[in-house]
Enzyme design. Structure first.
Site, mmCIF file in Angstrom:
data_model
loop_
_atom_site.group_PDB
_atom_site.id
_atom_site.type_symbol
_atom_site.label_atom_id
_atom_site.label_comp_id
_atom_site.label_asym_id
_atom_site.label_seq_id
_atom_site.Cartn_x
_atom_site.Cartn_y
_atom_site.Cartn_z
ATOM 1 N N TYR A 172 0.839 -1.195 0.000
ATOM 2 C CA TYR A 172 0.000 0.000 0.000
ATOM 3 C C TYR A 172 0.882 1.257 0.000
ATOM 4 C CZ TYR A 172 -3.406 3.393 1.707
ATOM 5 O OH TYR A 172 -4.206 4.488 1.850
ATOM 6 N N ASP B 250 -0.973 -7.257 5.767
ATOM 7 C CA ASP B 250 -2.138 -6.393 5.576
ATOM 8 C C ASP B 250 -3.176 -7.231 4.821
ATOM 9 O OD1 ASP B 250 -4.012 -4.594 4.500
ATOM 10 O OD2 ASP B 250 -2.536 -2.981 4.332
ATOM 11 N N LYS C 93 -12.265 -0.235 4.574
ATOM 12 C CA LYS C 93 -12.592 -0.894 3.311
ATOM 13 C C LYS C 93 -13.725 -1.900 3.529
ATOM 14 C CE LYS C 93 -9.260 1.747 2.054
ATOM 15 N NZ LYS C 93 -7.855 1.370 2.035
HETATM 16 C C1 LIG Z 1 -6.632 2.015 2.513
HETATM 17 C C2 LIG Z 1 -5.569 1.032 2.829
HETATM 18 C C3 LIG Z 1 -4.780 1.186 3.963
HETATM 19 C C4 LIG Z 1 -4.856 2.399 4.849
HETATM 20 O O1 LIG Z 1 -6.029 2.434 5.578
HETATM 21 P P1 LIG Z 1 -6.707 3.796 6.100
HETATM 22 O O2 LIG Z 1 -7.883 3.290 6.853
HETATM 23 O O3 LIG Z 1 -7.050 4.603 4.889
HETATM 24 O O4 LIG Z 1 -5.688 4.477 6.957
HETATM 25 C C5 LIG Z 1 -3.880 0.189 4.254
HETATM 26 N N1 LIG Z 1 -3.730 -0.885 3.459
HETATM 27 C C6 LIG Z 1 -4.446 -1.054 2.346
HETATM 28 C C7 LIG Z 1 -4.230 -2.268 1.506
HETATM 29 C C8 LIG Z 1 -5.383 -0.093 1.991
HETATM 30 O O5 LIG Z 1 -6.074 -0.227 0.864
#
Ligand SMILES: *Cc1c(COP(=O)(O)O)cnc(C)c1O
Length: 390
Positions: free
Chosen positions: A112, A183, A208
């Site tokens: 990311y 992640d 998300k």
């Molecule tokens: C959006 C995203 C993040 C960051 O998350 P936020 O809630 O926007 O801080 C981290 N990892 C991935 C894969 C993302 O798409």
């Protein structure tokens, strides 16, 4: 080691139970309070001595936030979890809880972009170095890992969607004494449970799929009681990026439909990806479900993927001609979204502007939402027709 129980049925069972609430309310209340008072000096003293666990202050423990943390721990097959104010707060707090100046992190390529920026700027300033390896090349990972404190990964990765053999990489990290972090925002715990594959810690952007309605920014980390305890001991007094009660309540609401939303995103995402793959003006589709076969720990695919146009399409005109797909970052909600890589690359001037995230200008990322797959395919076709360069 993955469970033989159907993950969807398992998730539904976890999500069906919220515990008992006042007035037999079916939805848990929002404990929208910063502090909790004590009935006596003795109770306060007992709590501060650690002999009694009860809420004191919402940065540490709040019942609504706790309910969300318990559900995430159960969904990810972990012991414990901590909710954060954003996914980046979860990532930064998890990494900062374990690294010291002079430490080294090994990271897979194409994570990311803001995690990458954290590593390349802030951690560098702390004298923590980060080495990037292609996570599909296990020998390269094996060569890079000795001496590393952390191994950081995504599977699939951002934008180019490289899928990794998560169990194998977690095993290599463990052999080398590195704490592994993944992640898991893309797959959600419905389609991948990395702790069962040997990963130590799972982080999410709950903004998300977990929230699922584009109305909350939040994050979470899940793992063993020991590691989560270590992170908590640094978050509470030092970093403080804690999830708020109302946001936790929105996440609990989102979680109830997570299993069925994921199935819907999967079906529509695959359909749209397959239709794009048939087009002569699309040179590549980066979707982990298109190559038939091994998904390496993934039990399904979500609605986020990228594809690459040949030179015949004006990408700006394409984006402006779309009706269902809105131009916007983030993903995981009900709505379909489009992000051209060339726009992200040209991110506004600032200390992080020079960081190239290594994706071609012809790449476009889509989030396939819940509007209906046929309408979405038709939308893409008409927008491409409009955007043909003559
Ligand atoms: C959006 C995203 C993040 C960051 O998350 P936020 O809630 O926007 O801080 C981290 N990892 C991935 C894969 C993302 O798409």
């Amino acid at each position: 080691m993955s469970t033989s129980v159907d993950p969807l049925a398992r998730a539904m069972a976890i999500l069906a139970h919220d515990g008992e609430h006042a007035y037999e309310a079916v939805v848990p209340p929002i404990a929208q309070t910063s502090l909790f008072t004590f009935s006596s000096y003795a109770e306060m003293e007992e709590t501060y001595r650690g002999q009694k666990v009860r809420p004191t202050y919402t940065r540490g423990l709040n019942p609504t936030v706790r309910l969300f943390e318990e559900k995430m721990a159960a969904l990810e097959c972990g012991d414990d979890a901590i909710g954060f104010a954003s996914g980046m707060a979860a990532i930064a707090s998890t990494v900062l809880a374990f690294v010291q100046p002079g430490d080294r992190i090994v990271c897979v390529e194409h994570v990311y972009p803001d995690a990458y920026r954290l590593f390349q700027t802030y951690l560098k300033r702390m004298n923590v170095t980060v080495d990037y390896v292609d996570g599909r090349d296990h020998d390269a990972v094996r060569r890079a890992l000795p001496g590393a404190r952390l191994f950081y990964m995504e599977s699939p990765t951002s934008w180019l969607m490289h899928v990794h053999d998560v169990a194998a990489l977690a095993g290599i990290a463990r052999e080398n004494g590195a704490i592994s972090i993944i992640d898991n925002s893309w797959a959600s715990p419905i389609f991948q449970q990395p702790l069962t594959l040997g990963v130590d810690l799972v982080v999410h952007s709950a903004s998300k799929y977990i929230g699922g309605h584009s109305d909350v920014v939040a994050g979470v980390v899940v793992g063993s009681g020991g590691l989560i305890g270590e992170i908590r001991s640094r978050i509470y007094p030092y970093l403080g990026g804690k999830l708020s009660p109302f946001d936790a309540w929105l996440l609990l609401r989102g979680l109830r439909t997570l299993p069925i939303r994921m199935r819907a995103h999967e079906a529509a995402g695959l359909h749209v990806a397959r239709e794009l793959a048939k087009r002569p003006d699309v040179v590549a589709v980066y979707h982990p479900g298109l190559s038939n076969g091994l998904l390496d720990g993934l039990q399904g695919t979500s609605g986020l993927f990228s594809f690459e146009f040949d030179g015949s399409v004006d990408i700006a005109r394409f984006a402006d001609s779309l009706r269902f797909f809105k131009l916007g970052v983030s993903w995981g909600g009900h709505e379909s979204l489009v992000v051209p890589a060339q726009v992200v690359r040209a991110q506004a001037a600032g200390p992080n502007s020079a960081i190239d995230f290594g994706v071609s200008d012809r790449v476009v990322r889509l989030h396939v939402g819940l509007e209906g797959q046929d309408a979405l395919v038709a939308d893409l076709s008409q927008a491409i027709r409009e955007a043909k360069m003559s």
